[in-house]
Scaffold this motif. Structure first.
Motif, short mmCIF file in Angstrom:
data_model
loop_
_atom_site.label_atom_id
_atom_site.label_comp_id
_atom_site.label_asym_id
_atom_site.label_seq_id
_atom_site.Cartn_x
_atom_site.Cartn_y
_atom_site.Cartn_z
N GLY A 32 13.62 0.78 0.94
CA GLY A 32 13.78 1.05 -0.48
C GLY A 32 12.47 1.45 -1.14
N GLU A 33 12.48 1.45 -2.46
CA GLU A 33 11.31 1.87 -3.23
C GLU A 33 10.14 0.91 -3.08
OE1 GLU A 33 12.31 2.72 -7.26
OE2 GLU A 33 14.06 3.89 -6.68
N LEU A 37 11.12 -5.00 3.59
CA LEU A 37 12.40 -5.53 4.04
C LEU A 37 12.18 -6.86 4.73
CD1 LEU A 37 15.49 -5.11 4.68
CD2 LEU A 37 14.73 -4.09 6.82
N ARG A 38 12.92 -7.88 4.33
CA ARG A 38 12.84 -9.19 4.99
C ARG A 38 14.02 -9.27 5.96
NH1 ARG A 38 9.88 -13.39 2.64
NH2 ARG A 38 11.59 -14.81 3.02
N ILE A 39 13.75 -9.70 7.19
CA ILE A 39 14.75 -9.76 8.24
C ILE A 39 14.84 -11.18 8.77
CG2 ILE A 39 15.45 -8.87 10.51
CD1 ILE A 39 13.49 -6.48 9.92
N ALA A 40 16.03 -11.80 8.66
CA ALA A 40 16.24 -13.13 9.22
C ALA A 40 16.69 -12.94 10.67
CB ALA A 40 17.31 -13.87 8.43
N HIS A 41 15.98 -13.60 11.61
CA HIS A 41 16.29 -13.44 13.03
C HIS A 41 16.04 -14.77 13.75
CE1 HIS A 41 16.66 -11.60 16.95
NE2 HIS A 41 15.48 -12.06 17.29
N LYS A 42 17.10 -15.35 14.27
CA LYS A 42 17.02 -16.59 15.04
C LYS A 42 16.23 -17.69 14.32
CE LYS A 42 17.68 -14.46 19.52
NZ LYS A 42 17.22 -14.36 20.90
N LEU A 48 9.19 -6.41 7.31
CA LEU A 48 8.88 -5.04 7.71
C LEU A 48 8.41 -4.32 6.46
CD1 LEU A 48 8.99 -2.82 9.93
CD2 LEU A 48 11.29 -2.30 9.10
N ARG A 49 7.22 -3.72 6.53
CA ARG A 49 6.68 -3.04 5.35
C ARG A 49 5.95 -1.78 5.74
NH1 ARG A 49 2.74 -7.74 3.59
NH2 ARG A 49 4.78 -8.59 3.65
N THR A 50 5.78 -0.91 4.77
CA THR A 50 4.98 0.29 5.00
C THR A 50 3.51 -0.05 4.77
OG1 THR A 50 5.26 1.00 2.70
CG2 THR A 50 6.79 1.90 4.30
N SER A 52 -0.54 1.25 3.94
CA SER A 52 -1.14 2.18 2.97
C SER A 52 -1.27 3.59 3.53
CB SER A 52 -2.51 1.67 2.53
OG SER A 52 -3.37 1.56 3.65
N LYS A 53 -1.25 3.70 4.86
CA LYS A 53 -1.36 5.02 5.49
C LYS A 53 0.00 5.57 5.91
CE LYS A 53 -6.07 4.42 7.07
NZ LYS A 53 -6.98 4.54 8.20
N GLY A 54 1.10 4.88 5.52
CA GLY A 54 2.43 5.40 5.79
C GLY A 54 3.06 4.92 7.07
N GLY A 55 2.40 4.04 7.80
CA GLY A 55 2.98 3.48 9.01
C GLY A 55 3.88 2.31 8.69
N LEU A 56 4.36 1.64 9.72
CA LEU A 56 5.19 0.46 9.56
C LEU A 56 4.55 -0.73 10.26
CD1 LEU A 56 8.73 1.93 10.31
CD2 LEU A 56 7.82 1.31 8.08
N ILE A 57 4.71 -1.91 9.68
CA ILE A 57 4.20 -3.13 10.31
C ILE A 57 5.25 -4.22 10.16
CG2 ILE A 57 2.95 -3.91 8.27
CD1 ILE A 57 0.78 -4.94 10.27
N LEU A 58 5.48 -4.95 11.25
CA LEU A 58 6.42 -6.07 11.25
C LEU A 58 5.64 -7.35 11.46
CD1 LEU A 58 9.43 -7.02 11.33
CD2 LEU A 58 9.29 -6.81 13.80
N THR A 59 5.77 -8.30 10.52
CA THR A 59 5.06 -9.57 10.63
C THR A 59 6.05 -10.73 10.53
OG1 THR A 59 4.62 -9.55 8.24
CG2 THR A 59 2.90 -8.70 9.67
N LYS A 60 5.66 -11.86 11.10
CA LYS A 60 6.49 -13.07 11.07
C LYS A 60 5.97 -13.99 10.00
CE LYS A 60 8.37 -16.63 14.05
NZ LYS A 60 8.39 -17.17 15.38
#
Length: 60
Positions: A32-33, A37-42, A48-50, A52-60
């Motif tokens: 979204g804008e 995104l928050r993801i509930a898993h186990k 998951l966020r973008t 500053s350079k337009g990539g993606l990063i997933l953190t716990k």
């Protein structure tokens, strides 16, 4: 660096999977804008966020 007004951007629809392929979805549709995104898993919550350079990063 220019700023893009994302309030007028319509995320594209999800692409139906090709036989045997993993489904594909546009990141704007997920994040979204806010670019977040928050993801509930186990029992844990991942973010998951973008970047500053337009990539993606997933953190716990």
């Amino acid at each position: 660096m220019s700023h893009t007004d994302t309030s007028t951007i319509t995320p594209p629809p999800a692409t139906p999977p090709v036989s045997g392929a993993a489904p594909e979805i546009n990141s704007l549709r997920l994040l979204g804008e806010q670019g977040l995104l928050r993801i509930a898993h186990k029992g844990a919550v991942y973010t998951l966020r973008t970047t500053s350079k337009g990539g993606l990063i997933l953190t716990k």
